[in-house]
Design an enzyme around this catalytic site. Structure first.
Site, PDB file in Angstrom:
ATOM      1  N   HIS A  45       0.814  -1.213   0.000  1.00  0.00           N
ATOM      2  CA  HIS A  45       0.000   0.000   0.000  1.00  0.00           C
ATOM      3  C   HIS A  45       0.852   1.271   0.000  1.00  0.00           C
ATOM      4  O   HIS A  45       0.347   2.364   0.236  1.00  0.00           O
ATOM      5  CB  HIS A  45      -0.952  -0.001   1.203  1.00  0.00           C
ATOM      6  CG  HIS A  45      -2.078  -0.973   1.046  1.00  0.00           C
ATOM      7  ND1 HIS A  45      -1.872  -2.327   1.017  1.00  0.00           N
ATOM      8  CD2 HIS A  45      -3.410  -0.793   0.891  1.00  0.00           C
ATOM      9  CE1 HIS A  45      -3.041  -2.942   0.865  1.00  0.00           C
ATOM     10  NE2 HIS A  45      -3.982  -2.033   0.779  1.00  0.00           N
ATOM     11  N   VAL A 173      -3.675  -3.189  14.561  1.00  0.00           N
ATOM     12  CA  VAL A 173      -4.322  -4.222  13.753  1.00  0.00           C
ATOM     13  C   VAL A 173      -4.837  -3.532  12.491  1.00  0.00           C
ATOM     14  O   VAL A 173      -5.613  -2.583  12.581  1.00  0.00           O
ATOM     15  CB  VAL A 173      -5.486  -4.881  14.510  1.00  0.00           C
ATOM     16  CG1 VAL A 173      -6.208  -5.885  13.608  1.00  0.00           C
ATOM     17  CG2 VAL A 173      -4.994  -5.550  15.782  1.00  0.00           C
TER      18      VAL A 173
END
Length: 333
Positions: A45, A173
């Site tokens: 990303h 997370v």
């Protein structure tokens, strides 16, 4: 793979963005956010996705001159409209606003509609955790998974981030509702590798470890099987409802993914009278997890986000690993 210095990567990203008429200051921020993603090891990303962002700009799906604007206020919840602007800049400003609201009210929430891909979502969770806040944030997407028991693609993989401050750095997370993100599938295709476990269905409806087949079928395997699709559907509907934006079903009617809906929810724990006790318990929990007996002696148990700073330091020293073909594509933009 080749290694590119962090500042060189930032400079090249800025060059390309400014050539697409993005304002200098905004180009610098957009570039830094993307380069830092690769710096911290989330290559799928970061640099790997930069050309996709530029393609969206060139095709006028991403408006470099648009800025997210507040359209409504409901106590600790605000609605914002991204105006089809640059996804990571919209997300950055909305997370900053959610943190401001949390600092004022303990809880702050910004729901954003009509925005674009936010690149690495963990970036915005870290912003909150580094301000001593807990954050929950998520986005919907174009359809990328099948509803459990279905053969057609109707559900987004709707990434979710949970960030928690701790005394030794944030717990982070950052996960899609599919077992493998589309960025990770693309990496396996580029490297001509099989997935370590089945990651979706091929065009014949059979589970496969072939990433290219999954990308063609657009039928990723959800985390937790039916539980993953249930969670993805709920995240989609909550994001669209809070923001007043598009659902995954609606996004799927567009020629390309765009106008997605996102939520930035922040809790400021700095005023809690037992804050230090809570942070001590968080740290004790992490230490207990690390002492777990590993199934593979060469792979110790770790908590999410544990090696982020270590990866960052290594890449600052040695340069950021980038696929040579991807870097050459960026240089040619």
């Amino acid at each position: 793979m080749m290694r590119i210095p962090f500042e060189t990567m930032c400079t090249q990203f800025e060059r390309v963005l400014e050539s697409r008429n993005m304002e200098k200051e905004e180009a610098a921020l957009c570039a830094r956010l993307i380069a830092e993603t690769s710096l911290e090891g989330v290559y799928t990303h970061g640099a790997n996705r930069f050309a996709t962002l530029v393609k969206g700009i060139d095709e006028k799906r991403v408006d470099v001159h648009a800025h997210a604007q507040r359209t409504g206020s409901f106590g600790v919840l605000e609605r914002w409209d991204g105006k089809s602007g640059v996804g990571n800049l919209n997300a950055y400003s909305c997370m900053n606003r959610a943190i401001e609201l949390a600092k004022e009210h303990t809880i702050g929430c910004v729901a954003l509609k009509h925005t674009n891909h936010w690149m690495r979502p963990g970036t915005y969770g870290l912003m909150a955790a580094e301000e001593g806040c807990i954050a929950m944030l998520w986005t919907n997407t174009t359809p990328l998974m099948s509803p459990w028991g279905g053969a057609d693609t109707k559900v987004g993989n709707n990434p979710l981030v949970l960030a928690i401050p701790s005394k030794k750095g944030p717990i982070l997370v950052d996960m899609a509702m599919s077992l493998f993100s589309y960025g990770k599938l693309e990496t396996y295709v580029r490297e001509k590798k099989e997935l370590p476990v089945p990651g979706g269905w091929d065009e014949r409806g059979e589970l496969t470890t072939n990433a290219e087949s999954i990308l063609r079928s657009k039928r990723s395997l959800p985390i937790g099987f039916w539980k993953g699709t249930s969670l993805a559907i709920a995240l989609d509907l909550i994001a669209a409802t809070l923001s007043g934006g598009r659902t995954t079903r609606s996004i799927g009617s567009l020629p390309e993914e765009g106008e997605v809906s996102q939520v930035f929810l922040v809790f400021d724990i700095s005023k809690f009278p037992d804050r230090e006790q809570l942070l001590d318990e968080i740290q004790a929990t992490l230490e207990d997890l690390k002492e777990s007996t590993p199934m593979d002696a060469e792979k110790p148990v770790r908590y999410p986000g544990q090696f982020r700073e270590q990866t960052r330091r290594e890449n600052l020293e040695k340069g950021i690993p980038v696929d040579e073909a991807i870097w050459n594509t960026i240089l040619a933009l």
